[in-house]
Design an enzyme around this catalytic site. Sequence first.
Site, short mmCIF file in Angstrom:
data_model
loop_
_atom_site.label_atom_id
_atom_site.label_comp_id
_atom_site.label_asym_id
_atom_site.label_seq_id
_atom_site.Cartn_x
_atom_site.Cartn_y
_atom_site.Cartn_z
N ASN A 12 3.56 76.92 6.36
CA ASN A 12 4.18 76.19 5.68
C ASN A 12 4.28 75.89 3.97
O ASN A 12 3.58 75.54 3.49
CB ASN A 12 4.91 75.16 5.87
CG ASN A 12 6.47 75.11 5.30
OD1 ASN A 12 7.47 75.82 4.63
ND2 ASN A 12 7.00 73.64 5.34
N LYS A 14 6.38 76.16 1.83
CA LYS A 14 7.75 76.05 1.08
C LYS A 14 7.85 76.55 -0.29
O LYS A 14 7.63 77.92 -0.62
CB LYS A 14 7.52 74.17 0.24
CG LYS A 14 6.13 73.35 1.47
CD LYS A 14 5.65 71.92 1.31
CE LYS A 14 5.81 71.19 2.28
NZ LYS A 14 5.26 70.29 2.86
N HIS A 99 13.63 70.96 8.06
CA HIS A 99 12.73 70.24 7.83
C HIS A 99 13.02 69.06 6.39
O HIS A 99 13.72 69.40 6.03
CB HIS A 99 11.46 71.90 6.82
CG HIS A 99 10.43 70.68 6.23
ND1 HIS A 99 10.76 69.93 5.24
CD2 HIS A 99 9.66 71.09 6.67
CE1 HIS A 99 8.84 69.78 5.08
NE2 HIS A 99 8.15 70.37 5.86
N GLU A 101 12.04 68.46 4.12
CA GLU A 101 12.33 68.12 2.16
C GLU A 101 13.90 68.55 2.45
O GLU A 101 14.51 68.29 1.52
CB GLU A 101 11.25 69.06 1.63
CG GLU A 101 10.17 68.33 1.39
CD GLU A 101 8.89 69.54 1.57
OE1 GLU A 101 8.80 70.84 1.54
OE2 GLU A 101 7.73 68.85 1.80
N GLU A 171 7.01 65.82 12.69
CA GLU A 171 6.66 65.99 10.62
C GLU A 171 6.75 64.53 10.52
O GLU A 171 8.01 64.04 10.10
CB GLU A 171 7.14 66.47 10.23
CG GLU A 171 6.66 68.21 10.57
CD GLU A 171 5.87 69.10 9.14
OE1 GLU A 171 5.00 69.18 8.61
OE2 GLU A 171 7.19 69.59 9.08
N GLY A 177 2.43 65.51 2.91
CA GLY A 177 1.50 65.82 1.63
C GLY A 177 1.01 64.71 0.72
O GLY A 177 1.00 64.34 -0.24
N SER A 217 0.43 66.41 6.70
CA SER A 217 -1.23 66.45 5.83
C SER A 217 -2.31 66.73 6.70
O SER A 217 -3.28 66.69 6.94
CB SER A 217 -1.63 64.75 5.35
OG SER A 217 -0.32 64.20 4.64
#
Length: 254
Positions: A12, A14, A99, A101, A171, A177, A217
């Site tokens: 991904n 992003k 997702h 985000e 996730e 991250g 991560s």
Amino acid sequence: MKNLSKKLVIGNWKMNLNYKDSISLGKKIQQSLKGKKNSNEVVLLPDFLSLAELKKSVKNKNIYWGAQDVSPFPLGAFTGEVALDSLKQISIKYVLIGHSERRQKFFDNSLVASKMKNVLENSDIIPILCVGETLAEKEANKTWSVISSQIKEAFSEIKTLKNKKIVIAYEPVWAIGTGRVVEVSDAVAVHKKIRQFIKETFTKNSPSELGVIYGGSVDLKKYSSFCKLEDVSGLLIGGASLKANDFSKIAINF
Ligand code: PGA
């Protein structure tokens, strides 16, 4: 309801890369996977613009493509959106939905169900639904209640998953991250519950295949603890998917 026949390794990207750098990364990954035997399925998720170009120019039978999002609406007056119809025309295999985000920064929570419905009812593109708890929710022992309500909500407009392939990505938001990785046994426990939940919710209308993958991560140092586990159908990789060599190693060795 079977597991996926191949393990998935998904990159991904992003919005980390501009158009030129995305094209260059796609080509580098193609090069490093070229001629290598791979029993896993490798999937790349560039931004929309790069996706259309890479889908045309990177030919590798081991690389599949997906979008990072899709509009919940059909073609029409929806400024700034990208239609499912366009994704179908470029023949991608996957689309990411929900997702964290997007949920946190673009208020997507309320759109997840209609995006899932749009994709499942109007295409054969496989949705990768993302779910996961925040740190505060984890510390309050709410992991499963958060995840189960996210899944319930995501499928709330869908009556049947018969003959569909579905991927759900667990996730944990606190692991994305941050360099913090979940305890593998905790992830496995969540993955098992997700599978059971889908089975119980849809009973006779369960999907033909369900993959439950992990993300947060995962990198070259940490991926191996997720290998060879029946309950981990694959990985969703952000940061480490931007390094062609690291990502290709994971893609081949997972
Ligand atoms: P990360 O991202 O690997 O950089 O934590 C994963 C994701 O957000 O899908």
